[in-house]
Design a protein around this motif. Structure first.
Motif, PDB file in Angstrom:
ATOM      1  N   MET A   1       0.848  -1.185   0.000  1.00  0.00           N
ATOM      2  CA  MET A   1       0.000   0.000   0.000  1.00  0.00           C
ATOM      3  C   MET A   1       0.885   1.237   0.000  1.00  0.00           C
ATOM      4  SD  MET A   1      -3.128   1.418   0.314  1.00  0.00           S
ATOM      5  CE  MET A   1      -4.204   0.128   0.853  1.00  0.00           C
ATOM      6  N   ILE A   2       0.592   2.142  -0.903  1.00  0.00           N
ATOM      7  CA  ILE A   2       1.302   3.414  -0.967  1.00  0.00           C
ATOM      8  C   ILE A   2       0.453   4.459  -0.251  1.00  0.00           C
ATOM      9  CG2 ILE A   2       2.009   5.277  -2.523  1.00  0.00           C
ATOM     10  CD1 ILE A   2       2.774   3.151  -4.537  1.00  0.00           C
ATOM     11  N   ARG A   3       1.108   5.216   0.625  1.00  0.00           N
ATOM     12  CA  ARG A   3       0.438   6.319   1.311  1.00  0.00           C
ATOM     13  C   ARG A   3       1.321   7.556   1.187  1.00  0.00           C
ATOM     14  NH1 ARG A   3      -0.706   1.985   4.711  1.00  0.00           N
ATOM     15  NH2 ARG A   3      -2.928   1.651   5.038  1.00  0.00           N
ATOM     16  N   VAL A   4       0.694   8.650   0.765  1.00  0.00           N
ATOM     17  CA  VAL A   4       1.392   9.920   0.608  1.00  0.00           C
ATOM     18  C   VAL A   4       0.606  10.968   1.370  1.00  0.00           C
ATOM     19  CG1 VAL A   4       1.956  11.730  -1.073  1.00  0.00           C
ATOM     20  CG2 VAL A   4       2.316   9.334  -1.662  1.00  0.00           C
ATOM     21  N   GLN A   5       1.312  11.824   2.091  1.00  0.00           N
ATOM     22  CA  GLN A   5       0.665  12.991   2.697  1.00  0.00           C
ATOM     23  C   GLN A   5       1.685  14.111   2.741  1.00  0.00           C
ATOM     24  OE1 GLN A   5      -1.287  12.480   6.455  1.00  0.00           O
ATOM     25  NE2 GLN A   5      -2.046  14.556   6.455  1.00  0.00           N
ATOM     26  N   GLU A  62      -3.043   7.209 -18.568  1.00  0.00           N
ATOM     27  CA  GLU A  62      -4.351   7.868 -18.473  1.00  0.00           C
ATOM     28  C   GLU A  62      -5.044   7.367 -17.217  1.00  0.00           C
ATOM     29  OE1 GLU A  62      -7.153   8.241 -21.590  1.00  0.00           O
ATOM     30  OE2 GLU A  62      -5.634   8.765 -23.080  1.00  0.00           O
ATOM     31  N   ILE A  63      -5.534   8.308 -16.429  1.00  0.00           N
ATOM     32  CA  ILE A  63      -6.227   7.971 -15.188  1.00  0.00           C
ATOM     33  C   ILE A  63      -7.566   8.688 -15.171  1.00  0.00           C
ATOM     34  CG2 ILE A  63      -6.138   8.028 -12.670  1.00  0.00           C
ATOM     35  CD1 ILE A  63      -3.032   8.370 -13.011  1.00  0.00           C
ATOM     36  N   ALA A  64      -8.638   7.920 -15.185  1.00  0.00           N
ATOM     37  CA  ALA A  64      -9.985   8.489 -15.051  1.00  0.00           C
ATOM     38  C   ALA A  64     -10.319   8.529 -13.563  1.00  0.00           C
ATOM     39  CB  ALA A  64     -11.007   7.650 -15.810  1.00  0.00           C
ATOM     40  N   SER A  65     -10.881   9.646 -13.133  1.00  0.00           N
ATOM     41  CA  SER A  65     -11.199   9.828 -11.713  1.00  0.00           C
ATOM     42  C   SER A  65     -12.551  10.488 -11.562  1.00  0.00           C
ATOM     43  CB  SER A  65     -10.142  10.713 -11.043  1.00  0.00           C
ATOM     44  OG  SER A  65      -8.863  10.138 -11.131  1.00  0.00           O
ATOM     45  N   GLU A  66     -13.071  10.403 -10.336  1.00  0.00           N
ATOM     46  CA  GLU A  66     -14.312  11.109 -10.033  1.00  0.00           C
ATOM     47  C   GLU A  66     -14.241  11.696  -8.633  1.00  0.00           C
ATOM     48  OE1 GLU A  66     -17.497   8.314 -10.445  1.00  0.00           O
ATOM     49  OE2 GLU A  66     -17.173   7.463  -8.470  1.00  0.00           O
ATOM     50  N   LEU A  67     -14.970  12.791  -8.455  1.00  0.00           N
ATOM     51  CA  LEU A  67     -15.033  13.471  -7.181  1.00  0.00           C
ATOM     52  C   LEU A  67     -15.949  12.690  -6.248  1.00  0.00           C
ATOM     53  CD1 LEU A  67     -13.791  16.109  -6.103  1.00  0.00           C
ATOM     54  CD2 LEU A  67     -15.933  17.245  -6.672  1.00  0.00           C
ATOM     55  N   THR A  68     -15.441  12.358  -5.070  1.00  0.00           N
ATOM     56  CA  THR A  68     -16.206  11.561  -4.105  1.00  0.00           C
ATOM     57  C   THR A  68     -16.593  12.347  -2.861  1.00  0.00           C
ATOM     58  OG1 THR A  68     -14.149  10.773  -3.103  1.00  0.00           O
ATOM     59  CG2 THR A  68     -15.146   9.397  -4.831  1.00  0.00           C
ATOM     60  N   ILE A  81     -11.064   5.697 -11.254  1.00  0.00           N
ATOM     61  CA  ILE A  81     -11.994   4.681 -11.726  1.00  0.00           C
ATOM     62  C   ILE A  81     -11.378   3.869 -12.859  1.00  0.00           C
ATOM     63  CG2 ILE A  81     -14.117   5.728 -10.867  1.00  0.00           C
ATOM     64  CD1 ILE A  81     -14.543   7.031 -13.559  1.00  0.00           C
ATOM     65  N   SER A  82     -10.188   4.280 -13.298  1.00  0.00           N
ATOM     66  CA  SER A  82      -9.366   3.489 -14.220  1.00  0.00           C
ATOM     67  C   SER A  82      -7.938   3.976 -14.079  1.00  0.00           C
ATOM     68  CB  SER A  82      -9.864   3.618 -15.659  1.00  0.00           C
ATOM     69  OG  SER A  82      -9.492   4.864 -16.206  1.00  0.00           O
ATOM     70  N   GLY A  83      -7.026   3.171 -14.544  1.00  0.00           N
ATOM     71  CA  GLY A  83      -5.619   3.523 -14.455  1.00  0.00           C
ATOM     72  C   GLY A  83      -4.822   2.315 -14.017  1.00  0.00           C
ATOM     73  N   PRO A  84      -3.528   2.495 -13.774  1.00  0.00           N
ATOM     74  CA  PRO A  84      -2.677   1.350 -13.474  1.00  0.00           C
ATOM     75  C   PRO A  84      -2.961   0.700 -12.117  1.00  0.00           C
ATOM     76  CG  PRO A  84      -1.438   3.370 -13.264  1.00  0.00           C
ATOM     77  CD  PRO A  84      -2.773   3.739 -13.827  1.00  0.00           C
ATOM     78  N   PHE A  85      -3.476   1.476 -11.172  1.00  0.00           N
ATOM     79  CA  PHE A  85      -3.886   0.884  -9.896  1.00  0.00           C
ATOM     80  C   PHE A  85      -4.858   1.839  -9.204  1.00  0.00           C
ATOM     81  CE2 PHE A  85       0.270   2.886  -9.117  1.00  0.00           C
ATOM     82  CZ  PHE A  85       0.041   3.675  -8.004  1.00  0.00           C
ATOM     83  N   GLN A 107      -3.701   7.368  -1.275  1.00  0.00           N
ATOM     84  CA  GLN A 107      -3.327   5.989  -0.982  1.00  0.00           C
ATOM     85  C   GLN A 107      -3.803   5.093  -2.102  1.00  0.00           C
ATOM     86  OE1 GLN A 107      -4.958   5.207   2.877  1.00  0.00           O
ATOM     87  NE2 GLN A 107      -6.942   4.618   2.066  1.00  0.00           N
ATOM     88  N   GLY A 108      -3.049   4.045  -2.334  1.00  0.00           N
ATOM     89  CA  GLY A 108      -3.399   3.117  -3.396  1.00  0.00           C
ATOM     90  C   GLY A 108      -2.620   1.826  -3.275  1.00  0.00           C
ATOM     91  N   GLU A 109      -3.126   0.835  -3.949  1.00  0.00           N
ATOM     92  CA  GLU A 109      -2.495  -0.487  -3.966  1.00  0.00           C
ATOM     93  C   GLU A 109      -2.002  -0.781  -5.371  1.00  0.00           C
ATOM     94  OE1 GLU A 109      -0.778  -3.466  -2.424  1.00  0.00           O
ATOM     95  OE2 GLU A 109      -2.201  -2.482  -1.093  1.00  0.00           O
ATOM     96  N   PRO A 110      -0.689  -0.634  -5.595  1.00  0.00           N
ATOM     97  CA  PRO A 110      -0.166  -0.851  -6.940  1.00  0.00           C
ATOM     98  C   PRO A 110      -0.317  -2.303  -7.384  1.00  0.00           C
ATOM     99  CG  PRO A 110       1.529   0.017  -5.463  1.00  0.00           C
ATOM    100  CD  PRO A 110       0.334  -0.267  -4.649  1.00  0.00           C
ATOM    101  N   GLY A 111      -0.422  -2.468  -8.694  1.00  0.00           N
ATOM    102  CA  GLY A 111      -0.454  -3.797  -9.289  1.00  0.00           C
ATOM    103  C   GLY A 111       0.529  -3.857 -10.445  1.00  0.00           C
ATOM    104  N   GLY A 112       0.765  -5.052 -10.967  1.00  0.00           N
ATOM    105  CA  GLY A 112       1.618  -5.239 -12.130  1.00  0.00           C
ATOM    106  C   GLY A 112       3.004  -4.674 -11.932  1.00  0.00           C
ATOM    107  N   PHE A 113       3.501  -3.980 -12.944  1.00  0.00           N
ATOM    108  CA  PHE A 113       4.826  -3.354 -12.902  1.00  0.00           C
ATOM    109  C   PHE A 113       4.983  -2.491 -11.657  1.00  0.00           C
ATOM    110  CE2 PHE A 113       6.919   0.752 -13.593  1.00  0.00           C
ATOM    111  CZ  PHE A 113       8.237   0.342 -13.758  1.00  0.00           C
ATOM    112  N   PHE A 114       3.922  -1.737 -11.318  1.00  0.00           N
ATOM    113  CA  PHE A 114       4.010  -0.802 -10.205  1.00  0.00           C
ATOM    114  C   PHE A 114       4.131  -1.530  -8.868  1.00  0.00           C
ATOM    115  CE2 PHE A 114       2.074   1.672 -13.598  1.00  0.00           C
ATOM    116  CZ  PHE A 114       2.924   2.764 -13.616  1.00  0.00           C
TER     117      PHE A 114
END
Length: 142
Positions: A1-5, A62-68, A81-85, A107-114
């Motif tokens: 898990m990646i966390r940035v602040q 390309e990373i598609a996102s939405e305001l939550t 809502i799309s992208g590498p992780f 925060q995010g959970e990388p997959g694949g190469f990342f």
């Protein structure tokens, strides 16, 4: 898990900083590595959607996102809502006298190469967002 602040204090009122950062097109002026920012709907609250094209670790993504989360002059929350992780993040805005403290979290959970490069991705992402917020401060304080 990646966390940035990371945080920065901008010598501008909260309403001005929030208004500037609420416009996705303005991100092109202060986010390093951001190549394109396309709004994909006209919603100005939760549900707003956009696509960012970024250059990260030598890759065009390309990373598609939405305001939550949207609380005027307080918080802008988002998720990919799309992208590498998958990632979730937010900008929070706090008055600091006449200034504004902006805090970015991600925060995010990388997959694949990342996933293989997770420590490098984490360090690079932290540095990038420290630079981004420094750019934001410089731009808004001109």
């Amino acid at each position: 898990m990646i966390r940035v602040q990371t945080s920065v204090t901008v010598n501008r009122p909260v309403a001005e900083v929030f208004r500037f950062m609420s416009d996705n097109q303005n991100a092109l002026q202060w986010q390093s590595g951001l190549l394109e920012a396309r709004i994909t709907n006209d919603v100005m609250a939760i549900g707003r959607a956009w696509v960012d094209v970024v250059q990260f670790l030598g890759r065009r993504i390309e990373i598609a996102s939405e305001l939550t989360d949207y609380e005027e002059d307080r918080v802008l929350g988002f998720k990919s809502i799309s992208g590498p992780f998958p990632v979730t993040g937010s900008y929070s805005f706090e008055p600091d006298g006449e200034d504004t403290k902006v805090t970015f979290t991600l925060q995010g959970e990388p997959g694949g190469f990342f996933k293989l490069a997770e420590p490098i991705v984490a360090r690079s992402t932290q540095r990038q967002w420290e630079t981004n917020l420094a750019n934001l401060k410089d731009l808004l304080e001109q």
